[in-house]
Design an enzyme around this catalytic site. Structure first.
Site, PDB file in Angstrom:
ATOM      1  N   THR A   1      -4.342   6.533 -21.522  1.00 46.58           N
ATOM      2  CA  THR A   1      -4.159   5.188 -20.995  1.00 46.58           C
ATOM      3  C   THR A   1      -2.759   4.744 -21.414  1.00 46.58           C
ATOM      4  O   THR A   1      -2.114   5.384 -22.250  1.00 46.58           O
ATOM      5  CB  THR A   1      -5.209   4.201 -21.551  1.00 46.58           C
TER       6      THR A   1
ATOM      7  N   GLU B   1      -0.550   4.862  -0.404  1.00 49.94           N
ATOM      8  CA  GLU B   1      -1.351   6.083  -0.617  1.00 49.94           C
ATOM      9  C   GLU B   1      -0.483   7.321  -0.421  1.00 49.94           C
ATOM     10  O   GLU B   1       0.310   7.382   0.523  1.00 49.94           O
ATOM     11  CB  GLU B   1      -2.537   6.112   0.348  1.00 49.94           C
TER      12      GLU B   1
ATOM     13  N   ARG C   1      -2.430  -2.210 -18.448  1.00 47.97           N
ATOM     14  CA  ARG C   1      -3.685  -1.459 -18.352  1.00 47.97           C
ATOM     15  C   ARG C   1      -3.550  -0.449 -17.222  1.00 47.97           C
ATOM     16  O   ARG C   1      -3.475  -0.831 -16.050  1.00 47.97           O
ATOM     17  CB  ARG C   1      -4.863  -2.397 -18.079  1.00 47.97           C
TER      18      ARG C   1
ATOM     19  N   ASP D   1      -6.862  14.098 -24.808  1.00 52.91           N
ATOM     20  CA  ASP D   1      -6.943  12.679 -24.441  1.00 52.91           C
ATOM     21  C   ASP D   1      -6.282  11.899 -25.573  1.00 52.91           C
ATOM     22  O   ASP D   1      -6.878  11.704 -26.639  1.00 52.91           O
ATOM     23  CB  ASP D   1      -8.409  12.284 -24.259  1.00 52.91           C
TER      24      ASP D   1
ATOM     25  N   LYS E   1      -2.566   1.024 -24.947  1.00 46.39           N
ATOM     26  CA  LYS E   1      -2.983   0.940 -26.354  1.00 46.39           C
ATOM     27  C   LYS E   1      -1.725   0.993 -27.230  1.00 46.39           C
ATOM     28  O   LYS E   1      -0.905   0.080 -27.156  1.00 46.39           O
ATOM     29  CB  LYS E   1      -3.996   2.043 -26.656  1.00 46.39           C
TER      30      LYS E   1
ATOM     31  N   TYR F   1       0.845  -1.198   0.000  1.00 52.05           N
ATOM     32  CA  TYR F   1       0.000   0.000   0.000  1.00 52.05           C
ATOM     33  C   TYR F   1       0.877   1.244   0.000  1.00 52.05           C
ATOM     34  O   TYR F   1       1.874   1.296   0.718  1.00 52.05           O
ATOM     35  CB  TYR F   1      -0.891   0.037   1.249  1.00 52.05           C
TER      36      TYR F   1
END
Ligand code: DSN
Length: 441
Positions: free
Chosen positions: A248, A78, A257, A222, A251, A76
Site C-alpha cells: 500500500t 482504462e 490510500r 507484502d 502507511k 477515465y
C-alpha cells in the site's frame, strides 16, 4: 481473572468544529455542503488533538493531499500509458509514467504498476497472475501477524484458494524458518506471501526466497507496513529476493490510500494484465498523482532521516514500555510497530483500546500469537510510531507516551474516567506543540 467494568461511553465523541472560526479551510465544501464540511473539520480536530499510534496510519503532506484532490479525478484512463481505451490521455499518461518511473527508481525495481485501488486488490491481482482457483497458496496466519489476503479463511484468498498458513514460535514470537520450509516442501504452494500487519521484527526476505525457490513457488513480499522504511533504508529491501513486491502507499510511505505492485521484468505482463483488465477498471488518476508526489518526497534525504527516526522512536517506546513491565510480542521491535500482550495486565485489548481512545491515545486492539481470546475481543493492542514521527516527536517523548499507555491501561482496568481525562489534556497539550502535517491549524 476479574473482568474490568464496561465503560459507560464506548467511544469518544468527535469534537465540534471551533465556533466562530475564521475562514473555513475548505470554502467550496463549506458553502455547498456545510453538514459534511463540519464533519471534515471535526476529523481534522480529532487528528490534530490526539496521539495517533495505529501503525498503519500516517499524516500525508499538504502536497500529497492537494494532488489527491485535483481534476485528475475527472478522467477515465482504462489501460496503461500509450495503450488506453479512452482518448484525451495527453496528461494522464505523463502522470502515470512519472509515478511508475519514480517507484522504479526509489525501490530499484524493473517494473511498477501503480493502479491497484488498495492493498487487498493488489494482492488479489497477484493470485490472478500466478494461481488458479483451488491451487495451494501460503502465507502467515492472520492471528500470528499476517494479513487476511495471505490466504486466511474468511478472505476470498482463503476460500478460492487452498490457504496453508505458518506462524511464529510460542517461545520467541519469531518466525520458525524450519517450520516454514517443511510446510512449503510438503504443500508445494504456487505462491508464498511474506510480510504482514503485526510483525515487529525484520523480515528475512533471503530466507523466504530460498524456501520459495526450493518449493517452486512465486515469492511475494507484502511490504505494506514497512514500504517507507525500505525506501528510507531503515529496513532491508525485498527487491533482490522477491518475485513480486506488493505494497500500500499510505502507511510508512506517507502517500495517499492506494497500492503498487512491483516486479521483475519477466512478471511485468502477468501483473499488468491481472490488475487491468483482470480485476479493475479505470485507475484513480488523482491517487496516481498523489502517489507520484509521495514517491518524490520519499526520494529526498529528509525522508531517509524520517524512516530512521520512526524506528528509533519505536525502539525507545518499546524500551519504555518494558521498563513499565509490559509484555511485548517478540520482546521488542526492529521496525515501526510494537505489539503489546495485555494478558498479564488483566484487561482485554479492546477494553484498553477504547479507554485509551477516550484518553486521546488512538490504538487498535489486536490478536497476539496463540491468543486465548477471540479475534473481536483479543488480548493485545498494536501501536506504532509513523504518525507521531511525522509530527516531529522524537525519542525524548517516548517515556511520556509509554506513561500515558501505562496509566490508560490501568484506568481501563479500574474504570477511572477522571484519570483518562487527565491523560487526554496532557496529550492535547503536547500535540498542540507539534502540528500535524496537512491538517489545518
Ligand atoms: N488494515 C491494515 C492494517 O491496519 O495493518 C492492513 O491492511
Amino acid at each position: 481473572m476479574t473482568r474490568p467494568p464496561t465503560p459507560a461511553t464506548a467511544t469518544t465523541p468527535a469534537p465540534e468544529a471551533p465556533a466562530g472560526a475564521a475562514a473555513p479551510a475548505h470554502p467550496a465544501l463549506a458553502a455547498a455542503d456545510p453538514e459534511l464540511a463540519r464533519l471534515v473539520a471535526a476529523e481534522e480536530r480529532l487528528q490534530a488533538d490526539t496521539l495517533r499510534l495505529i501503525p498503519s496510519e500516517n499524516y500525508v503532506s499538504a502536497a500529497v493531499l492537494e494532488a489527491s484532490g485535483t481534476v485528475l479525478q475527472n478522467k477515465y484512463s482504462e489501460g496503461y500509458a500509450g495503450r488506453r481505451y479512452y482518448e484525451g490521455q495527453q496528461v494522464i499518461d505523463q502522470v502515470e509514467r512519472l509515478a511508475t518511473d519514480r517507484a522504479r527508481a526509489l525501490f530499484g525495481v524493473d517494473h511498477a504498476n501503480v493502479q491497484p485501488y488498495s492493498g487487498s486488490p493488489a494482492n488479489l491481482a497477484v493470485y490472478l497472475a500466478f494461481a488458479q482457483p483451488g491451487d495451494t497458496v501460503m502465507g502467515m496466519a492472520l492471528p500470528m501477524g499476517g494479513h487476511l489476503t495471505h490466504g486466511w479463511g474468511v478472505s476470498a484468498t482463503g476460500s478460492w484458494f487452498r490457504g496453508v498458513q505458518y506462524g511464529v514460535r510460542r517461545d520467541t514470537g519469531l518466525i520458525d524458518f524450519d517450520e516454514v520450509r517443511d510446510l512449503a516442501l510438503r504443500e508445494r504452494p504456487k505462491v508464498i506471501f511474506c510480510g504482514g500487519t503485526a510483525l515487529p521484527r525484520t523480515i528475512d526476505f533471503a530466507a523466504f526466497a530460498g524456501i520459495a525457490r526450493e518449493a517452486g513457488a512465486v515469492l511475494v513480499a507484502d511490504i505494506a507496513h514497512i514500504a517507507g522504511l525500505v525506501a528510507g533504508g531503515a529496513h532491508p529491501s525485498p527487491v533482490p529476493h522477491a518475485d513480486v513486491v506488493s505494497t500500500t502507499t499510505h502507511k510508512t510511505l506517507r502517500g495517499p490510500r492506494g497500492a503498487m505492485l512491483m516486479c521483475r521484468e519477466e512478471h511485468a505482463k502477468a501483473i499488468d494484465k491481472a490488475v487491468f483488465p483482470g480485476l479493475q477498471g479505470g485507475p484513480h488518476n488523482q491517487t496516481t498523482a498523489a502517489i507520484a508526489v509521495a514517491l518524490h518526497e520519499a526520494a529526498q534525504p529528509a525522508f531517509r532521516d524520517y524512516a530512521h527516526r520512526v524506528v528509533a522512536n519505536a525502539r525507545a517506546l518499546a524500551a519504555a514500555l518494558l521498563d513499565r513491565g509490559f509484555d511485548l510480542v517478540s520482546g521488542g521491535t526492529d521496525n515501526h510497530l510494537v505489539l503489546i500482550d495485555l494478558t498479564g495486565r488483566d484487561v482485554p485489548g479492546k477494553t484498553a483500546a477504547k479507554a485509551l481512545d477516550r484518553a486521546g491515545v488512538v490504538v487498535n486492539h489486536n490478536t497476539v500469537p496463540y491468543d486465548p481470546r477471540r479475534p473481536f475481543d483479543p488480548s493485545g493492542i498494536r501501536i506504532g510510531t509513523p504518525s507521531l514521527t511525522s509530527r516531529g516527536l522524537g525519542t525524548e517523548h517516548m517515556a511520556a507516551v509509554a506513561d500515558w499507555i501505562d496509566r490508560g491501561v490501568a484506568a481501563a482496568r479500574t474504570g477511572d474516567e477522571d484519570a483518562l481525562a487527565v491523560i487526554r489534556a496532557e496529550v492535547a497539550d503536547l500535540m498542540g506543540r507539534h502540528p500535524a502535517p496537512g491538517v489545518p491549524a
